[in-house]
Scaffold this active site. Sequence first.
Site, mmCIF file in Angstrom:
data_model
loop_
_atom_site.group_PDB
_atom_site.id
_atom_site.type_symbol
_atom_site.label_atom_id
_atom_site.label_comp_id
_atom_site.label_asym_id
_atom_site.label_seq_id
_atom_site.Cartn_x
_atom_site.Cartn_y
_atom_site.Cartn_z
ATOM 1 N N TYR A 1 30.809 51.515 35.746
ATOM 2 C CA TYR A 1 31.410 51.386 34.413
ATOM 3 C C TYR A 1 31.184 52.630 33.547
ATOM 4 C CZ TYR A 1 31.966 46.407 35.438
ATOM 5 O OH TYR A 1 32.317 45.199 35.999
ATOM 6 N N LYS B 1 25.032 46.380 48.505
ATOM 7 C CA LYS B 1 26.042 46.493 49.573
ATOM 8 C C LYS B 1 25.599 47.672 50.447
ATOM 9 C CE LYS B 1 30.002 45.199 51.374
ATOM 10 N NZ LYS B 1 30.115 43.959 52.147
ATOM 11 N N ASP C 1 28.451 40.135 49.102
ATOM 12 C CA ASP C 1 29.402 39.118 49.569
ATOM 13 C C ASP C 1 28.663 37.842 49.984
ATOM 14 O OD1 ASP C 1 28.433 40.975 51.362
ATOM 15 O OD2 ASP C 1 30.160 40.935 52.691
ATOM 16 N N ASP D 1 27.996 41.860 36.920
ATOM 17 C CA ASP D 1 29.071 41.363 36.058
ATOM 18 C C ASP D 1 29.777 40.197 36.756
ATOM 19 O OD1 ASP D 1 30.969 41.112 34.122
ATOM 20 O OD2 ASP D 1 31.951 43.039 34.471
ATOM 21 N N ASP E 1 29.167 35.821 36.158
ATOM 22 C CA ASP E 1 30.258 34.928 35.748
ATOM 23 C C ASP E 1 30.434 33.804 36.758
ATOM 24 O OD1 ASP E 1 30.745 36.322 33.452
ATOM 25 O OD2 ASP E 1 32.910 36.419 33.745
#
Length: 369
Positions: free
Chosen positions: A141, A190, A222, A246, A250
């Site tokens: 970001y 990852k 994942d 992020d 959620d």
Amino acid sequence: MKKNIAVLPGDGVGREVAKGATAVLEAVGQRFGHEFEFEYANIGGAAIEESNNPLPNETLELCKQSDAVFLGAVGGPKWDNLPSHMRPERGLLAIRKELSLFANLRPVIGFHSLLQSSPLKPEIAENVNMMIVRELTGGLYFGKPSERRGDNQEVVVDTLQYTREEIERIVEKAFELAVIRNKKLTSVDKANVLESSRMWREIVNEKAELYPQVEVEHMYVDAAAMKLISRPRDFDVIVTENLFGDILSDEASMITGSLGMLPSASLRSDGFGMYEPVHGSAPDIAGFNKANPMAMILSAALMLKYSFHLREEAEAIEQAVQEVLNAGYRTVDLQSTGGTVVGTEQMIDLIAQRVEEGSAISSIMGAYM
Ligand code: NAD
């Protein structure tokens, strides 16, 4: 204790729920003899309207001079077509960066009385109690370059960059939390694909040697996404980088049934923090007195705990929320669990009143630690 708090209500339901945080702190002040002073400033769309800048200097200065910050939410369709540097969300990213709020803490707790509102089976959602620790000021970001390229502007580039120091400080924060919780840390990365994840994993393993009492596991993002909905109770503290955090936070928020129940704390290394609900400005319900103020109210409890070390006062807020739910009061987003539906303002009054009066019903003491 006397504290000065900057309040940035922002846009949409942010303006409605921000009152919840100030009302419960005033109630805490009455009951425990503290003084909280609130000063207001604009951010996001409201600031764009006022000064053509999603994070005006006055707002930033006010925050820097305060002991802590409340933020409602930013954004809305009115500003969706502005260039990205002018959008309300840019104000949010900028304030996190400017205040060095690198650690975003999101407790996810399944309230027993709200189990019915979870999309998961009650036996899976029951007794969930995890803390997601998301790195907030680095990664994809913020990395440069982030741009469109080529003759037709049809090549796009974003950059995922972390320094060792940025990873070390967030990993340390997560270990500290694991020590005072259930002593289990899941680091999500990852590492089978990304170089940044390989260094992340390396640093977690180094820090693990300093916290032998904490059980550490590494999980690919994942796999973590799957496990969050198949075995959410297995998690205690999760630590991960900005983008993964992020998305996963959620996803985890839905375990509790409503975004309107989830508070968050964004902390600097000295404990200074900005406290905000996880949800956005909810333009679909803004202005109708329908928003659930509990995420904002529980964020006030996090402020008391993490910035002011007022644990008993924080637990008084958590207990009041629990009691009002146990008494059957619901906002519209929770109406599938039965009970009496009340508006935002009435819910704020009910909780603030319980905080001020104190109560006898058993609490969820320390659940948000
Ligand atoms: P949102 O969180 O605003 O809303 C998602 C859904 O959840 C909507 O149906 C909404 O009605 C519901 N909801 C959210 N908060 C609620 C509450 N307190 N009580 C009851 N229901 C609630 O996400 P979105 O719709 O994707 O985004 C709307 C705007 O908010 C966008 O401009 C987005 O950029 C912005 N946003 C801001 C933040 C922030 O300020 N931290 C976070 C996310 C999104």
